[in-house]
Enzyme design. Structure first.
Site, PDB file in Angstrom:
ATOM      1  N   GLU A 150       0.829  -1.227  -0.111  1.00 32.18           N
ATOM      2  CA  GLU A 150       0.034   0.083  -0.066  1.00 32.18           C
ATOM      3  C   GLU A 150       1.107   1.256  -0.072  1.00 32.18           C
ATOM      4  OE1 GLU A 150      -2.157   0.406   3.425  1.00 32.18           O
ATOM      5  OE2 GLU A 150      -3.628   1.981   2.777  1.00 32.18           O
ATOM      6  N   GLU A 244     -11.187   1.974   5.168  1.00 32.47           N
ATOM      7  CA  GLU A 244     -10.276   2.291   6.223  1.00 32.47           C
ATOM      8  C   GLU A 244     -10.321   3.704   6.811  1.00 32.47           C
ATOM      9  OE1 GLU A 244      -5.789   0.966   7.370  1.00 32.47           O
ATOM     10  OE2 GLU A 244      -5.897   2.621   5.982  1.00 32.47           O
TER      11      GLU A 244
END
Lengths: 277, 277
Positions: A150, A244
């Site tokens: 990520e 998230e």
């Protein structure tokens, strides 16, 4: 595309599954609100009860697209690029445990903060991270588990801030197990164009974290999720949008807002399963 | 609206004014490229040669809209909200020196990182910052110098991240000397809507930092400066757009790009004074 909510699992909460705010509550809440999945944030999979999680997921009808691993960096200082061989070995070992755990759930394993931060030269840091990936990718490939790197904004780490930085690693590693996770909050800070970066990732994109520009639920900042989801559709992305997000003003309101904002863009009717509506 | 470039002045560079990259070079570069002003970043005004700066500004035909003070926090740990009375007193004293210096140049003084970070409760931190401002505002008022508080994103400080947070302080202080500085890079992370936040600031907005979403020169990220400048025009803003940007790929290219992207939006013809064109 389907929606997932990030739920944190840790041993403290695990002992109190009936308590509101536990991971089991989180999973049931996600199911009640209409999510199709939960992304599980786990510090050390050897300390959690995989069977209890499996059962709760099955009972809720949810899948888990990915396992987050950042707690091992934040709470234990493990890093896949640390110059200390012992720390690096423990980080690799932890990732192996994550891969075996993830295999059981058909989930991917995320490398976020666990990649560490530059210590010494950036080139030496990159080379240590490469070596750790080379140790892990054959295991992931054998288990048919994706490892997803990520991109994370400059303030949280100075290693791999942009999609193109991660794509360079993916290309270098040349393993079918390695892919990219794109997080819209980080992209808002780092990418010249969010849409162009997603197009660049193309088939190498295997998970998307959906958070608005201020890390609140989608719709509560200034990102254009209509354009983002449109771009994802254009590149043939069929994976999860995983929220998230900061739990503000509270976890329930944030989880509801995410569904309310994103579901209409996915071209599917909402299908809440009751409760919380 | 006019354009300014941030130039850092420090005693080390000061001894070498003829060296490329010194503050005097920076001021001349700004003038050559067509800027109307330079914002001066100064750690301690008592260590710089005000007369030499005045002379260079006059020769270049530039003004200085504001003095930046963040180096005093970064290099000396001074903070206007520190629980340590000695540190707070030195920060106040430093601000006084900045106010006297700024008066000479008709400039404002910026409170950026010098506000500090929360230590102990957020309420106690805010109350200590209020007390420091109450000591400084009468001096600023007497000298006709504006003190401008800049909202800064969550990663750099946890005190005053949004325009509305700073406006609450401005309203509480009720001093004509206190105003707001809006930085587009920070706003991209913190504001629900950049345009709405600018409208909310309205007449209390006295300076704008222009940087793109990735802190590169305007046009090299994804912010919509056409919309931002249009909003500034709508609210009657007539101050500076001051480029506080990363010097990438190099300072000259970044300074040129800022002019190239912003000047056409201001509805004025570019008027470079030669060189560097």
């Amino acid at each position: 595309m389907q929606l997932a909510l990030v739920v944190s699992i840790d041993e403290t909460a695990f002992d109190a599954v009936a308590v509101r705010g536990s991971w089991a509550e989180g999973i049931r809440l996600a199911a009640d609100l209409g999510y199709e999945g939960v992304e599980l944030a786990i510090r050390d999979p050897r300390t959690v009860d995989a069977r209890a999680i499996e059962r709760t997921l099955r009972d809720s009808g949810l899948v888990t697209p990915a396992i987050g691993t950042g707690q091992a960096f934040l709470k234990e200082g493990l890093s896949l690029s640390d110059p200390d061989e012992g720390i690096r070995a423990r980080a690799i070992e932890r990732m192996e445990a994550h891969i075996h755990f993830a295999a059981r759930f058909g989930a991917a394993v995320i490398i976020g903060l666990l990649r560490g931060r530059s210590i010494g030269s950036r080139a030496a840091t990159a080379s240590r991270l490469d070596a750790s990936l080379r140790a892990l990718l054959p295991i992931a490939d054998r288990e048919k588990v994706s490892i997803l790197i990520e991109p994370i904004n400059r303030y949280e780490t100075d290693v791999l801030a942009r999609i193109e930085d991660v794509l360079a690693v993916v290309d270098r590693m040349d393993s079918p197990a390695l892919g990219v996770l794109a997080d819209t909050f980080h992209m808002n800070i780092e990418e010249t164009s969010i849409e162009q970066a997603l197009r660049l990732a193309g088939q190498r994109l295997r998970l998307v974290h959906a958070a608005d520009s201020n890390r609140l639920a989608p719709g509560w900042g200034h990102l254009d999720f209509t354009s983002i989801v449109g771009t994802l559709r254009d590149i043939g992305y069929r994976g999860f949008l995983s929220a998230e997000i900061l739990p503000r003003p509270d976890p329930l309101a944030a989880a509801r807002q995410t569904i309310a904002h994103l579901r209409p863009l996915l071209g599917k009717a909402a299908h809440p399963k009751g409760g919380y509506a």
